[in-house]
Design a protein around this motif. Structure first.
Motif, mmCIF file in Angstrom:
data_model
loop_
_atom_site.group_PDB
_atom_site.id
_atom_site.type_symbol
_atom_site.label_atom_id
_atom_site.label_comp_id
_atom_site.label_asym_id
_atom_site.label_seq_id
_atom_site.Cartn_x
_atom_site.Cartn_y
_atom_site.Cartn_z
ATOM 1 N N PHE A 283 0.839 -1.207 0.000
ATOM 2 C CA PHE A 283 0.000 0.000 0.000
ATOM 3 C C PHE A 283 0.873 1.255 0.000
ATOM 4 C CE2 PHE A 283 -3.625 -2.322 2.463
ATOM 5 C CZ PHE A 283 -3.930 -3.021 1.304
ATOM 6 N N THR A 284 0.477 2.245 -0.818
ATOM 7 C CA THR A 284 1.114 3.558 -0.787
ATOM 8 C C THR A 284 0.491 4.354 0.352
ATOM 9 O OG1 THR A 284 1.484 3.528 -3.184
ATOM 10 C CG2 THR A 284 1.588 5.669 -2.086
ATOM 11 N N LEU A 285 1.299 4.690 1.359
ATOM 12 C CA LEU A 285 0.783 5.364 2.551
ATOM 13 C C LEU A 285 1.054 6.865 2.553
ATOM 14 C CD1 LEU A 285 1.728 2.772 5.332
ATOM 15 C CD2 LEU A 285 -0.315 2.866 3.880
ATOM 16 N N ASN A 286 1.918 7.311 1.661
ATOM 17 C CA ASN A 286 2.263 8.736 1.605
ATOM 18 C C ASN A 286 2.883 8.999 0.237
ATOM 19 O OD1 ASN A 286 2.843 11.431 2.621
ATOM 20 N ND2 ASN A 286 4.976 10.769 2.794
ATOM 21 N N PHE A 287 2.579 10.141 -0.362
ATOM 22 C CA PHE A 287 3.205 10.458 -1.643
ATOM 23 C C PHE A 287 3.213 11.964 -1.861
ATOM 24 C CE2 PHE A 287 -1.256 10.430 -2.910
ATOM 25 C CZ PHE A 287 -1.342 11.484 -3.816
ATOM 26 N N ALA A 288 4.093 12.385 -2.759
ATOM 27 C CA ALA A 288 4.141 13.777 -3.215
ATOM 28 C C ALA A 288 4.437 13.751 -4.709
ATOM 29 C CB ALA A 288 5.196 14.568 -2.461
ATOM 30 N N LYS A 289 3.438 14.141 -5.500
ATOM 31 C CA LYS A 289 3.614 14.202 -6.953
ATOM 32 C C LYS A 289 3.811 15.660 -7.337
ATOM 33 C CE LYS A 289 0.075 13.709 -9.741
ATOM 34 N NZ LYS A 289 -1.039 13.077 -10.481
ATOM 35 N N ARG A 290 4.994 15.961 -7.855
ATOM 36 C CA ARG A 290 5.345 17.342 -8.166
ATOM 37 C C ARG A 290 5.594 17.495 -9.657
ATOM 38 N NH1 ARG A 290 8.990 16.821 -2.792
ATOM 39 N NH2 ARG A 290 7.448 17.599 -1.307
ATOM 40 N N ILE A 291 4.802 18.354 -10.281
ATOM 41 C CA ILE A 291 4.832 18.544 -11.727
ATOM 42 C C ILE A 291 4.777 20.028 -12.041
ATOM 43 C CG2 ILE A 291 3.623 18.097 -13.911
ATOM 44 C CD1 ILE A 291 2.449 15.602 -12.637
ATOM 45 N N GLN A 292 5.491 20.430 -13.054
ATOM 46 C CA GLN A 292 5.423 21.817 -13.528
ATOM 47 C C GLN A 292 4.840 21.852 -14.933
ATOM 48 O OE1 GLN A 292 8.644 24.645 -12.575
ATOM 49 N NE2 GLN A 292 8.911 24.902 -14.789
ATOM 50 N N VAL A 293 3.914 22.777 -15.161
ATOM 51 C CA VAL A 293 3.289 22.964 -16.466
ATOM 52 C C VAL A 293 3.921 24.179 -17.140
ATOM 53 C CG1 VAL A 293 1.134 23.365 -17.712
ATOM 54 C CG2 VAL A 293 1.131 21.968 -15.626
ATOM 55 N N ASN A 294 4.373 23.975 -18.367
ATOM 56 C CA ASN A 294 5.041 25.032 -19.118
ATOM 57 C C ASN A 294 4.405 25.161 -20.504
ATOM 58 O OD1 ASN A 294 7.620 24.970 -17.198
ATOM 59 N ND2 ASN A 294 7.264 22.874 -17.891
ATOM 60 N N MET A 295 4.518 26.340 -21.095
ATOM 61 C CA MET A 295 4.110 26.534 -22.487
ATOM 62 C C MET A 295 5.238 27.227 -23.238
ATOM 63 S SD MET A 295 0.026 27.409 -22.489
ATOM 64 C CE MET A 295 -0.145 26.997 -24.224
ATOM 65 N N MET A 296 5.254 27.023 -24.535
ATOM 66 C CA MET A 296 6.340 27.544 -25.346
ATOM 67 C C MET A 296 5.859 28.683 -26.232
ATOM 68 S SD MET A 296 7.752 27.251 -28.671
ATOM 69 C CE MET A 296 7.071 25.724 -29.310
ATOM 70 N N TYR A 297 6.657 29.736 -26.335
ATOM 71 C CA TYR A 297 6.412 30.796 -27.314
ATOM 72 C C TYR A 297 7.728 31.107 -28.011
ATOM 73 C CZ TYR A 297 8.488 34.123 -23.973
ATOM 74 O OH TYR A 297 9.343 34.781 -23.136
ATOM 75 N N GLY A 298 7.646 31.740 -29.176
ATOM 76 C CA GLY A 298 8.865 32.002 -29.931
ATOM 77 C C GLY A 298 8.776 33.256 -30.773
ATOM 78 N N PRO A 299 9.838 33.591 -31.470
ATOM 79 C CA PRO A 299 9.871 34.813 -32.275
ATOM 80 C C PRO A 299 8.929 34.757 -33.471
ATOM 81 C CG PRO A 299 11.826 33.464 -32.674
ATOM 82 C CD PRO A 299 11.087 32.829 -31.547
ATOM 83 N N SER A 300 8.482 35.931 -33.899
ATOM 84 C CA SER A 300 7.592 36.036 -35.058
ATOM 85 C C SER A 300 7.832 37.366 -35.757
ATOM 86 C CB SER A 300 6.124 35.924 -34.617
ATOM 87 O OG SER A 300 5.261 36.235 -35.691
ATOM 88 N N LYS A 301 7.758 37.332 -37.079
ATOM 89 C CA LYS A 301 7.922 38.568 -37.850
ATOM 90 C C LYS A 301 6.604 39.300 -38.080
ATOM 91 C CE LYS A 301 11.974 36.841 -40.364
ATOM 92 N NZ LYS A 301 12.552 36.498 -41.703
ATOM 93 N N VAL A 302 5.488 38.634 -37.772
ATOM 94 C CA VAL A 302 4.180 39.240 -38.044
ATOM 95 C C VAL A 302 3.398 39.565 -36.770
ATOM 96 C CG1 VAL A 302 3.971 38.163 -40.313
ATOM 97 C CG2 VAL A 302 3.096 36.962 -38.306
ATOM 98 N N ILE A 303 3.722 38.939 -35.675
ATOM 99 C CA ILE A 303 3.045 39.215 -34.408
ATOM 100 C C ILE A 303 3.852 40.284 -33.659
ATOM 101 C CG2 ILE A 303 2.168 38.269 -32.245
ATOM 102 C CD1 ILE A 303 0.785 37.138 -34.677
ATOM 103 N N THR A 304 3.253 41.438 -33.479
ATOM 104 C CA THR A 304 3.966 42.578 -32.914
ATOM 105 C C THR A 304 4.580 42.268 -31.553
ATOM 106 O OG1 THR A 304 2.500 44.089 -34.093
ATOM 107 C CG2 THR A 304 3.750 44.997 -32.251
ATOM 108 N N VAL A 305 3.814 41.627 -30.659
ATOM 109 C CA VAL A 305 4.311 41.390 -29.298
ATOM 110 C C VAL A 305 5.397 40.318 -29.243
ATOM 111 C CG1 VAL A 305 2.120 42.117 -28.264
ATOM 112 C CG2 VAL A 305 2.484 39.692 -28.825
ATOM 113 N N LEU A 306 5.671 39.664 -30.382
ATOM 114 C CA LEU A 306 6.705 38.632 -30.425
ATOM 115 C C LEU A 306 7.910 39.038 -31.273
ATOM 116 C CD1 LEU A 306 4.484 35.422 -30.852
ATOM 117 C CD2 LEU A 306 5.639 36.178 -28.776
ATOM 118 N N LYS A 307 7.872 40.207 -31.866
ATOM 119 C CA LYS A 307 8.946 40.620 -32.779
ATOM 120 C C LYS A 307 10.283 40.773 -32.080
ATOM 121 C CE LYS A 307 6.191 42.770 -36.434
ATOM 122 N NZ LYS A 307 5.873 44.020 -37.173
ATOM 123 N N LYS A 308 10.280 41.140 -30.802
ATOM 124 C CA LYS A 308 11.528 41.329 -30.063
ATOM 125 C C LYS A 308 12.019 40.047 -29.388
ATOM 126 C CE LYS A 308 11.839 45.800 -30.791
ATOM 127 N NZ LYS A 308 12.974 46.413 -31.513
#
Length: 472
Positions: A375-400
């Motif tokens: 039997f599992t009597l104790n646990f700690a599941k630790r996960i991080q959720v991430n998302m990716m963004y990248g450069p764009s020549k047409v999206i103003t907020v991503l140009k830099k």
């Protein structure tokens, strides 16, 4: 005549002592057989067993603590291409898994199917603030949408940017997004839904199969859609997915040398954990198992992770360690899973986003398993959720933006432990009985050997004394 009686009595005592010692010795294997039979009977998932009573009920309260990452320099990132700097805000704590399993159905192939109800109740006393606290974080719609000029017009018309400021409640559970004209959230549609159905083996025909997953959502395999020909079986740890457990319990008599395999629907995959050390949990010795660094290693170091590398460019030709691309099981959204603060991840992950400080003890995932019952009597599941963004020549907020960035949104610590009442019951029903049997075995063996040795010494002393008298 008296001397003869004494010698006969001592010989008889030695024989009795030897018999008692033999009885104690016999009880060791016999006792082990009795213990094994009792534990295996009670470990089967069927009505009337200890395992079923604990398995079917809601059991120990499960809590999810959330730490959200707040961007402290959003304008600098958008206008000058600065490296984003984040600070951790939390914990914001919710009670989850407080409902019993639903739609429990037993099948003829010794499996049982069930649904896990999802729900979350905010716990203010265990949180640093209110659900209405506001956080500045990545704009999910900008990361999700295809990068073309129409999107740029939508971002401008709604006065949106690469980052947004919303409440904790909105970010976790959902909000109406002005760009997508729909709802978005880190854990959208979690409340009042179900995980599953799961089909697991009851162990009735073979106790080694108890708790092992036969199917999830009606399938024995989940396949990832990849741009290159890799057969991505989610139950990939071994060729047969019957080695993958539903992590609340494992087959009894767990051995330290054997890794434990279990499935996590949060990341759409199975993982393995290895023995770390034995710890004392409320007077019960448990084996602590933790994930190995290789779990999230790059495909170069761990070929099993090849099926989670779907973009050669953003993963640096699949050399990036510490993150898994699970977009194929997240409706195509660019979602990456990692350990908190990119623990065991490539150094570039922590230079692309500043302010992260991984700590092995605080950020690792582990399970504490009682070895006799499994039997599992104790646990700690630790996960991080991430998302990716990248450069764009047409999206103003991503140009830099200078390069593709895997941005941390939130990390969670899902924990549960047995309460004091359950711990006492467990010790009384299992541990104390085993200890009592061991004490009886040791006492019989010790007393028997003691009586045998004393009687034998007494016999030789009496015999020697008798011989001296005859010589005199």
């Amino acid at each position: 005549m008296g001397c003869c009686n004494r010698r006969c009595g001592l010989i008889a005592g030695a024989v009795v002592g030897a018999l008692v010692a033999i009885l104690g010795g016999i009880l060791f294997p016999v006792g082990d057989i009795i213990i094994q039979g009792t534990v295996e009977k009670e470990a089967v998932i069927e009505p009337g067993t200890t395992a079923y009573e604990n398995w079917a009920a809601a059991g120990a309260k499960v809590y999810r603590q959330f730490w959200l990452f707040e961007v402290v320099n959003p304008l600098e990132v958008v206008e000058y291409g600065a490296t984003p700097v984040v600070v951790e805000r939390g914990p914001y704590t919710y009670m989850t898994r407080y409902l019993a399993k639903d739609n429990i159905t037993f099948h003829l192939n010794h499996t049982v199917s069930f649904l896990l109800p999802n729900g979350a109740i905010f716990e203010p006393s265990m949180s640093v603030g209110a659900e209405e606290d506001k956080i500045t974080t990545l704009n999910l719609a900008v990361a999700v949408k295809e990068l073309h000029s129409i999107v740029d017009a939508m971002i401008k018309s709604t006065n949106s940017s690469l980052f947004q400021r919303r409440t904790v409640k909105e970010l976790l559970w959902g909000y109406p997004d002005p760009i997508l004209k729909g709802d978005l959230g880190f854990f959208l549609d979690y409340n009042n839904t179900y995980d599953g159905p799961y089909d697991v083996f009851t162990g009735k025909d073979d106790i080694e199969n108890v708790g092992k997953i036969d199917m999830w959502k009606g399938s024995r395999s989940v396949y990832l859609r990849l741009p290159f020909p890799v057969h991505g079986d989610i139950f990939h740890v071994t060729k047969l997915n019957r080695n993958v457990q539903y992590a609340s319990s494992f087959p009894p008599f767990v051995k330290k040398k054997d890794p434990l395999f279990f499935f996590s629907s949060d990341i759409c995959r199975s993982v393995s954990a290895s023995y770390e050390r034995t710890v004392d949990l409320k007077g019960i010795d448990v084996y602590r198992y933790s994930l190995l660094p290789s779990t999230l290693a790059s495909p170069l170091d761990n070929p099993d992770n090849k099926c989670f590398c779907s973009n050669m460019k953003t993963t640096k030709n699949c050399t990036l360690a510490g993150v898994l691309d699970i977009s194929s099981c997240q409706q195509g959204r660019p979602v990456y899973i990692s350990l908190p603060h990119f623990l065991h991840g490539s150094p570039s992950l922590r230079t692309d986003v500043l302010g992260l400080s991984p700590h092995e003890e605080h950020h690792k995932t582990f399970l504490d398993v009682e070895p006799t019952s499994g039997f599992t009597l104790n646990f700690a599941k630790r996960i991080q959720v991430n998302m990716m963004y990248g450069p764009s020549k047409v999206i103003t907020v991503l140009k830099k933006v200078k390069d593709y960035t895997i941005f941390p949104l939130v990390w969670l610590n899902e924990t549960a432990t047995l309460d004091d009442e359950t711990a006492e019951m467990f010790k009384k029903e299992l541990i104390s009985r085993i200890q009592m049997l061991e004490i009886i075995q040791q006492v019989l063996l010790g007393v028997g050997i003691g009586v045998f040795v004393l009687c034998l010494l007494g016999y030789f002393i009496v015999r020697r004394s008798h011989n001296k008298k005859e010589l005199a």
